[in-house]
Design a protein around this motif. Structure first.
Motif: not given
Length: 964
Positions: A633-634, A664, A787
């Motif tokens: 998750i970015s 993601s 994340s």
């Protein structure tokens, strides 16, 4: 036969002697020839001579005239039998007269006879005499006699086996009366030559024998370990001693001792997440060793007790799961995952893993206090308590799960849920009322699940005076209800605890719980319905079966509530096998918990003969759920920007994450195209067969937390805010504190992105504020996937007069940031949009603009002077070439102009400065391409005529006295 012939001969002689006198004068043909009425003959195939019984002889009463003839006595030379005639269709025989005077004849075959085509022939035969006179007038014929001829066989054919080869299978350790039968046939027509009188095994030294009828059996018990297949050569003989034309091959396979069992399935079954249903036993069948079976019953169990709370379920918070299952609001989670806004569970031991649920362990010495205000003080309305519990047999003491008791002075329990002697007990004391009567106060349930060390889901629906409990979705009524008086009126506050009960009078915990708890929920105002309860308990993994239509009526299938086991019953083995082959495993989670799920098949069979009925052992295997591809998750966006102080103090505040993006991705290995790899480069490692690719996926989020980096929020002059109506529309909740805010609830990444865009920071006193830093973290599945930390720094731009901050212009470079658009990389110093970036210019900005403008002017001026000097020099050289004059400089005087030398040197210094500026590349846009080329020409020509240039810079000619 000879005696009979002599008698006939004597009769014939007497007859002839009697007739000689009577017919002498007449000399006419009065009588017909005479033959026997029936003849029997034998002929051998491939021969033409027929042996008749009696012999073929024709007699005539007209003897001794030439018309009368006999086969033994001829009294006159003229008496003869002229021939025999055969009557019938396609008769392969003919009759021939051997002696006309005696009437003797024979029957013979026209061609070679074949017994295999026709064994017997029947036809009629007739004799005729020679008639009267030389022309044979008045010829007489005998009656028709029947002839039966049998064709005798010769042994011309050899035995032939009916099959080209024979196969059989035997079980080791068993002696058979008959394993198989070989059979040969003979094409000869006779019984003697067409019968097979003997069989023989030609292969020597084999433990088998064969009888005259072709049955093969073993002479000793066979061993699978010694020989797995025997190959025998067998021949046959007919009764005429003819051997078979070709011997036959017999293969006898030896199988291990037959053991009734399930066969044809893999013990390890790999399940790849996201592939849907997987058949567990696609090729399995039940081996019964030929025992007649009347019925079969098989139980298939999927053991998932070690996964999460009994099986694989979504690991969202219990509050989120209730919402997903359709429960209305009013749910309070008492055992949440530790966070900045819910920190009372920080001290409890957990499973320390994110693959399964958030499970809390209570070892008999630990308990927690729930903060005041989390739950209503009194539970008068209908309410629900639900909890996941794993508890084993313990001591004979009360073990408290949840307790609400007096905070000080006394030890009264207002309500409590506890375990005692494997009983689940709920205590609910009524608050003071006008009627001081006994009322139901304690409800008891005796449940095996309480002490079996397995996870179970308990839901208590309380609607006083009725309390019902659901255990794993099944309802149970209390077996004992005790009554008590309501509590006396008191102003003492209460304390809600988990894992023990607070004794206010002694100021200590008591009745500690030993076991595991998770998902403890209190929901007030409404009872939990059966649909929600079933949804909360339902597993995301289990067994499934799609019954084929042709066997649906013959087989019965039953599941347990969570589909971790099923039972199959039937009496048709073939149909039973088909059903077993259609049993499958299904895990509907996007990111299932990896690991082993054991499988066990327990089978019971019934036979016609119960004494010899077979026993099928349990079959065991396991499903290996492979590790899912973990999502990354970015969080990305503008991480550093500046705003004016007025925006921080405005009603809207400053948006912290205006361009936030949540993406993601998963990384997977795929097979590389070998041809394209070879085309791209031959130097690559040829052993590399796979390449890593990244793929964007969509999934939910359940938490996003914004925290302050640095000093905590001061509630008196700063805050973090979000539009609550937007949260409610997306079924999200928000909790805030002095360290930040937390948004919770299961929803899509897109919805979370939209909500995070709305978070604003306000500050009413920005005089001493220059920057503020925040951190954003989002997670999925209760923290299983987290994340990156997205940090945002926001600076405050203070508006003031230029002179007041002139000396600070270069001290605060972070206030000046280039403006980028959303399409540019979102990392780095960036402004959101033109409107937000339009602030009042500071003194530092004005000074820098003036400096840059002056520098550009000086560079342009220097370049212009350099070009002018260069053009003047070139013009003087051209004039000198055109005149081609030899100067007489003996009378010349040279005067040096020091100013010109200074200016030229100064121009050279400016040129060097220009080159340095060009290398730095800071002002490339202010220099034209033509000027750049001129500078390069000067630099290139300087070393060619360095001395001439020096003289031009130092000398000035005085040509006033020259004559041309």
């Amino acid at each position: 036969m000879r005696f009979r012939g002599n008698k006939q001969f004597a009769s014939a002689v007497g007859l002839v002697l009697g007739l000689l006198c009577a017919v002498e004068a007449a000399k006419v043909n009065k009588h017909k020839p005479w033959i026997e009425t029936t003849y029997h003959g034998i002929v051998t195939e491939n021969d033409d001579k027929v042996l008749l019984d009696p012999p073929l002889i024709a007699l005539d009463k007209d003897a001794p005239l030439r018309y009368a003839e006999s086969f033994e006595v001829t009294l006159t030379e003229e008496g003869e039998i002229c021939g025999f005639r055969i009557h019938g269709q396609n008769v392969p025989f003919e009759a021939v007269v051997l002696d006309k005077s005696t009437g003797e004849g024979v029957i013979r075959a026209k061609d070679k006879l074949d017994c295999e085509l026709q064994k017997e022939h029947t036809f009629t035969i007739q004799a005729y005499d020679c008639g009267e006179g030389p022309d044979g007038a008045n010829m007489k014929k005998s009656h028709k006699a029947t002839v039966h001829i049998q064709v005798n066989d010769i042994n011309e054919y050899s035995p032939v086996f009916k099959e080209k080869s024979y196969k059989a299978t035997v079980i080791e350790g068993k002696k058979y009366d008959s394993i198989l039968k070989v059979e040969a046939v003979d094409a000869d027509c006779s019984f003697q030559f067409s019968q097979i009188c003997n069989y023989e095994i030609v292969t020597p030294d084999v433990p088998f024998t064969i009888d005259k009828d072709g049955f093969i059996k073993n002479t000793e018990k066979l061993s699978y370990g010694k020989e797995r297949m025997y190959k025998l050569t067998v021949t046959a003989y007919d009764c005429g001693k003819n051997r078979a034309s070709e011997d036959v091959l017999v293969k006898i396979s030896v199988k291990p001792t037959c053991k009734p069992s399930w066969q044809g399935f893999n013990k390890r079954i790999e399940y790849e997440p996201g592939t849907g249903s997987l058949a567990l036993f696609p090729s399995m069948h039940l081996e019964t060793c030929d025992e007649p079976i009347t019925s079969i019953r098989a139980s298939i169990e999927l053991e998932t007790n070690h996964i999460g709370k009994g099986c694989d379920r979504d690991t969202y918070s219990e509050k989120s799961l209730h919402k997903l299952c359709g429960a209305s609001s009013g749910t309070v989670e008492l055992l949440p995952a530790p966070s900045s806004s819910a920190n009372w569970t920080v001290g409890l031991p957990t499973d320390n893993g994110h693959d399964s649920d958030q499970v809390f362990e209570f070892n008999g010495t630990q308990a927690i206090k729930v903060p005041n205000g989390m739950v209503s003080t009194s539970l008068k309305d209908p309410f629900t308590i639900s909890v996941w519990m794993r508890h084993g047999p313990g001591a004979h003491e009360k073990e408290t799960i949840l307790c609400n008791s007096d905070k000080t002075e006394m030890n009264r329990h207002h309500y409590s849920l506890y375990v005692h002697n494997c009983r689940l007990i709920f205590l609910l004391r009524q608050e003071p009322s006008e009627a001081e009567n006994y009322k139901p106060a304690e409800f008891h349930w005796k449940l095996d699940q309480v002490c079996d060390k397995e996870w179970h889901h308990y839901v208590l629906n309380v609607e006083f005076p009725t309390v019902s409990v659901f255990v794993d979705g099944t309802t149970f009524e209390p077996f004992l209800v005790t009554e008590d008086y309501p509590l006396h009126a008191s102003k003492i506050e209460t304390q809600l605890t988990i894992g023990a009960c607070w004794q206010g009078g002694n100021a200590r915990m008591a009745q500690f719980f030993r076991g595991n708890l998770a998902g403890l929920i209190i929901r007030t105002g409404k009872l939990e319905n059966k649909k929600v309860i079933d949804c909360l308990y339902t597993c995301k993994e289990g067994l499934d079966v799609q019954l084929p239509e042709e066997v649906a009526s013959a087989i019965k299938v039953e599941f347990n509530p969570n589909q971790s086991s099923l039972t199959v019953e039937g009496d048709d083995i073939d149909a039973f096998d088909k059903v077993m082959q259609h049993i499958s495993y299904l895990n509907s989670r996007q990111f299932p918990t990896p690991g082993i799920r054991h499988l066990r098949i327990s089978t019971t069979v019934k036979c016609f003969n119960e004494e010899s009925c077979v026993t099928v052992p349990d079959a065991e295997g396991y499903v290996m759920v492979l590790q899912p591809e973990e999502p990354k998750i970015s969080l990305s966006g503008i991480d550093h920007f500046a705003r004016s102080a007025a925006e921080f103090e405005s009603q809207e505040g400053v948006t912290l994450f205006p361009e936030l993006r949540i993406v993601s991705t998963i990384t997977r290995e795929v097979e590389a195209d070998t041809e394209s790899e070879a085309a791209e480069g031959a130097d690559d490692d040829p052993t590399v067969q796979e390449t890593v690719v990244s793929e964007e996926i969509m999934h939910n989020l359940d938490t996003c937390e914004v925290t302050v980096v640095g000093d905590e929020l001061d509630g008196e002059h700063e805050s973090l805010e979000v539009d609550m109506s937007q949260l409610q529309q997306r079924s999200l909740e928000m909790s805030s504190s002095n360290v930040g805010l937390v948004i919770t609830g299961v929803n899509t990444m897109a919805n979370y992105e939209q909500v995070l865009h709305l978070i604003r920071y306000k500050n009413w006193h920005t005089e001493a504020l220059f920057d503020r830093k925040f951190k954003l973290v989002c997670s999925e599945l209760n923290g299983r996937y987290i994340s990156n930390d997205f940090k945002v720094e926001v600076n405050v731009i203070h508006t003031a007069s230029p002179m007041e901050h002139a000396n600070n212009a270069m001290v605060q470079p972070n206030f000046i940031n280039p403006v980028h658009h959303a399409s540019v990389d979102l990392s780095g110093h960036n402004l959101v949009n033109a409107h937000q970036a339009s602030v009042v210019p500071s003194a530092a900005t004005i000074v820098i603009v003036v400096c840059v403008s002056f520098l550009v002017f000086m560079i342009i001026l220097g370049v212009f002077r350099i070009r002018a000097a260069h053009q003047r020099t070139m013009r003087d050289q051209e004039n000198g070439k055109e005149n081609e004059m030899d100067w007489d400089d003996s009378a010349l005087t040279i005067t040096v102009n020091p100013m010109e030398t200074y200016e030229d040197q100064h121009s050279s210094e400016e040129e060097e400065e220009e080159e340095e500026e060009s290398e730095d590349g800071e002002e490339e846009d202010d220099i034209t391409s033509a000027e750049s080329e001129s500078s390069e020409d000067e630099e290139g020509g300087e070393p060619e005529d360095q001395q001439g240039a020096s003289r031009q810079q130092q000398l000035e000619w005085d040509d006033s006295t020259l004559t041309y």
